[in-house]
Design a protein around this motif. Structure first.
Motif, PDB file in Angstrom:
ATOM      1  N   SER A   1     -15.717  -1.773  34.525  1.00  0.00           N
ATOM      2  CA  SER A   1     -15.680  -0.320  34.692  1.00  0.00           C
ATOM      3  C   SER A   1     -15.585   0.344  33.330  1.00  0.00           C
ATOM      4  CB  SER A   1     -14.482   0.099  35.552  1.00  0.00           C
ATOM      5  OG  SER A   1     -14.588  -0.414  36.863  1.00  0.00           O
ATOM      6  N   LYS A   2     -15.932   1.608  33.270  1.00  0.00           N
ATOM      7  CA  LYS A   2     -15.804   2.354  32.031  1.00  0.00           C
ATOM      8  C   LYS A   2     -14.475   3.112  32.043  1.00  0.00           C
ATOM      9  CE  LYS A   2     -18.123   5.692  29.038  1.00  0.00           C
ATOM     10  NZ  LYS A   2     -19.234   6.660  28.903  1.00  0.00           N
ATOM     11  N   TYR A   3     -13.718   2.964  30.957  1.00  0.00           N
ATOM     12  CA  TYR A   3     -12.414   3.608  30.837  1.00  0.00           C
ATOM     13  C   TYR A   3     -12.411   4.543  29.634  1.00  0.00           C
ATOM     14  CZ  TYR A   3     -10.951   0.030  34.132  1.00  0.00           C
ATOM     15  OH  TYR A   3     -10.847  -0.783  35.248  1.00  0.00           O
ATOM     16  N   SER A   4     -11.736   5.664  29.800  1.00  0.00           N
ATOM     17  CA  SER A   4     -11.646   6.659  28.748  1.00  0.00           C
ATOM     18  C   SER A   4     -10.176   6.914  28.429  1.00  0.00           C
ATOM     19  CB  SER A   4     -12.319   7.953  29.227  1.00  0.00           C
ATOM     20  OG  SER A   4     -12.094   9.013  28.319  1.00  0.00           O
ATOM     21  N   PHE A   5      -9.869   7.032  27.143  1.00  0.00           N
ATOM     22  CA  PHE A   5      -8.508   7.287  26.681  1.00  0.00           C
ATOM     23  C   PHE A   5      -8.464   8.702  26.112  1.00  0.00           C
ATOM     24  CE2 PHE A   5      -9.292   2.816  26.736  1.00  0.00           C
ATOM     25  CZ  PHE A   5      -8.108   2.248  27.198  1.00  0.00           C
ATOM     26  N   VAL A   6      -7.569   9.522  26.648  1.00  0.00           N
ATOM     27  CA  VAL A   6      -7.576  10.946  26.303  1.00  0.00           C
ATOM     28  C   VAL A   6      -6.153  11.497  26.198  1.00  0.00           C
ATOM     29  CG1 VAL A   6      -9.757  11.268  27.548  1.00  0.00           C
ATOM     30  CG2 VAL A   6      -7.599  11.791  28.699  1.00  0.00           C
ATOM     31  N   PHE A   7      -6.039  12.629  25.504  1.00  0.00           N
ATOM     32  CA  PHE A   7      -4.866  13.488  25.619  1.00  0.00           C
ATOM     33  C   PHE A   7      -5.228  14.538  26.666  1.00  0.00           C
ATOM     34  CE2 PHE A   7      -4.886  12.428  20.948  1.00  0.00           C
ATOM     35  CZ  PHE A   7      -3.858  11.498  21.013  1.00  0.00           C
TER      36      PHE A   7
ATOM     37  N   GLU B   1      -1.547  -3.686  24.275  1.00  0.00           N
ATOM     38  CA  GLU B   1      -1.686  -3.342  22.861  1.00  0.00           C
ATOM     39  C   GLU B   1      -1.332  -1.876  22.622  1.00  0.00           C
ATOM     40  OE1 GLU B   1      -2.409  -5.091  20.195  1.00  0.00           O
ATOM     41  OE2 GLU B   1      -2.858  -7.018  21.140  1.00  0.00           O
ATOM     42  N   LEU B   2      -1.775  -1.027  23.532  1.00  0.00           N
ATOM     43  CA  LEU B   2      -1.543   0.408  23.383  1.00  0.00           C
ATOM     44  C   LEU B   2      -0.059   0.749  23.524  1.00  0.00           C
ATOM     45  CD1 LEU B   2      -3.077   2.986  22.854  1.00  0.00           C
ATOM     46  CD2 LEU B   2      -3.387   3.250  25.325  1.00  0.00           C
ATOM     47  N   GLN B   3       0.593   0.156  24.502  1.00  0.00           N
ATOM     48  CA  GLN B   3       2.021   0.407  24.690  1.00  0.00           C
ATOM     49  C   GLN B   3       2.821  -0.011  23.463  1.00  0.00           C
ATOM     50  OE1 GLN B   3       2.557  -1.745  28.346  1.00  0.00           O
ATOM     51  NE2 GLN B   3       2.105   0.025  29.628  1.00  0.00           N
TER      52      GLN B   3
ATOM     53  N   HIS C   1      -3.452   9.466  28.402  1.00  0.00           N
ATOM     54  CA  HIS C   1      -3.916   9.245  29.765  1.00  0.00           C
ATOM     55  C   HIS C   1      -5.092   8.268  29.744  1.00  0.00           C
ATOM     56  CE1 HIS C   1      -1.652  12.963  30.426  1.00  0.00           C
ATOM     57  NE2 HIS C   1      -1.632  12.644  31.701  1.00  0.00           N
ATOM     58  N   VAL C   2      -5.089   7.356  30.705  1.00  0.00           N
ATOM     59  CA  VAL C   2      -6.168   6.378  30.845  1.00  0.00           C
ATOM     60  C   VAL C   2      -6.951   6.742  32.098  1.00  0.00           C
ATOM     61  CG1 VAL C   2      -6.758   3.933  31.020  1.00  0.00           C
ATOM     62  CG2 VAL C   2      -4.682   4.636  29.793  1.00  0.00           C
TER      63      VAL C   2
ATOM     64  N   LYS D   1       3.089   6.467  27.737  1.00  0.00           N
ATOM     65  CA  LYS D   1       3.971   7.468  27.139  1.00  0.00           C
ATOM     66  C   LYS D   1       4.368   7.069  25.724  1.00  0.00           C
ATOM     67  CE  LYS D   1       8.266   9.952  28.209  1.00  0.00           C
ATOM     68  NZ  LYS D   1       7.648  11.287  28.172  1.00  0.00           N
ATOM     69  N   PHE D   2       4.444   8.043  24.826  1.00  0.00           N
ATOM     70  CA  PHE D   2       4.959   7.785  23.490  1.00  0.00           C
ATOM     71  C   PHE D   2       6.405   7.310  23.614  1.00  0.00           C
ATOM     72  CE2 PHE D   2       2.028  11.340  21.721  1.00  0.00           C
ATOM     73  CZ  PHE D   2       0.964  10.446  21.683  1.00  0.00           C
ATOM     74  N   GLY D   3       6.745   6.283  22.832  1.00  0.00           N
ATOM     75  CA  GLY D   3       8.078   5.694  22.951  1.00  0.00           C
ATOM     76  C   GLY D   3       9.185   6.535  22.342  1.00  0.00           C
ATOM     77  N   ASN D   4       8.813   7.418  21.377  1.00  0.00           N
ATOM     78  CA  ASN D   4       9.798   8.268  20.702  1.00  0.00           C
ATOM     79  C   ASN D   4      10.940   7.464  20.072  1.00  0.00           C
ATOM     80  OD1 ASN D   4       8.705  10.993  21.316  1.00  0.00           O
ATOM     81  ND2 ASN D   4       9.086  10.372  23.434  1.00  0.00           N
ATOM     82  N   GLN D   5      10.645   6.222  19.683  1.00  0.00           N
ATOM     83  CA  GLN D   5      11.651   5.387  19.032  1.00  0.00           C
ATOM     84  C   GLN D   5      11.611   5.602  17.522  1.00  0.00           C
ATOM     85  OE1 GLN D   5      11.603   1.239  20.232  1.00  0.00           O
ATOM     86  NE2 GLN D   5      10.771   1.745  22.242  1.00  0.00           N
TER      87      GLN D   5
END
Length: 202
Positions: free
Chosen positions: A8-14, A74-76, A168-169, A186-190
């Motif tokens: 499938s095609k996946y898009s990564f966006v804000f 990887e993204l997380q 968002h994925v 979600k950004f980890g904010n660490q």
């Protein structure tokens, strides 16, 4: 682009919040109504991206479930030290290729570009496509000059802001011809300051 079976095609966006999504949908509809009045034909004002939901493109790729799971891991890991921030979009603009869009403030542009680069670096080994290096929210694409002129006329001011707190994925639904959100990283904010620090109790 035709995908292999099981891919499938996946898009990564804000993506803006619900209020921001509604605001952009209203702008798209206002332009479509204006185009239908100015250029009456069978298309009823239709233009590329008129039905797509508001988003800021980062990149995309084709993947099966296994490849997607690896990419998500990887993204997380890459986003655990990224911090959430309000971003502001305050004016309309156009690209030479016929795209009319909502542009961010200078500060928001810098913030979004930096986070997008982190996402692209994290996913670089996954054969990315549609990489965007200029943060923007599209209103319409492939618009002829005369239609850009109409957009300039009917869409003059914008005040859009939202908390950018992650990526968002989305997966492309071929039956609908649209992307659907399937996950959110979600950004980890660490803080990196605590890495390697030892705590001693006396």
């Amino acid at each position: 682009m035709v995908m292999e079976v099981g891919v499938s095609k996946y898009s990564f966006v804000f993506q803006p919040d619900a209020a921001g999504m509604d605001l952009v949908a209203g702008y798209k509809q206002r332009l479509r109504t204006a185009l239908a009045e100015r250029f009456p034909d069978k298309s009823k004002g239709w233009y590329h991206s008129c039905n797509s939901k508001a988003h800021v493109t980062i990149c995309a790729f084709g993947a099966n479930e296994e490849k997607l799971a690896l990419a998500m891991a990887e993204l997380q890991k890459a986003l655990c030290y990224e911090h959430s921030q309000y971003v502001y979009f305050d004016h309309f603009a156009a690209f030479a290729g016929g795209a009319f869009y909502i542009a961010p403030t200078v500060h928001a542009r810098s913030y979004l570009k930096d986070r997008a680069r982190k996402v692209i670096r994290a996913l670089d080994r996954f054969d990315l496509m549609e990489i965007s290096d200029e943060p923007h929210i599209s209103i319409g694409r492939r618009l002829e000059p005369e239609k850009i002129a109409v957009a300039d006329e009917v869409l003059r001011t914008v005040d859009l802001s939202f908390m950018c707190s992650g990526v968002h994925v989305r997966r492309f639904n071929a039956d609908l011809g649209q992307y659907e959100v399937i996950d959110f990283v979600k950004f980890g904010n660490q803080s990196k300051e605590n890495i390697g620090q030892l705590s001693f109790k006396f």
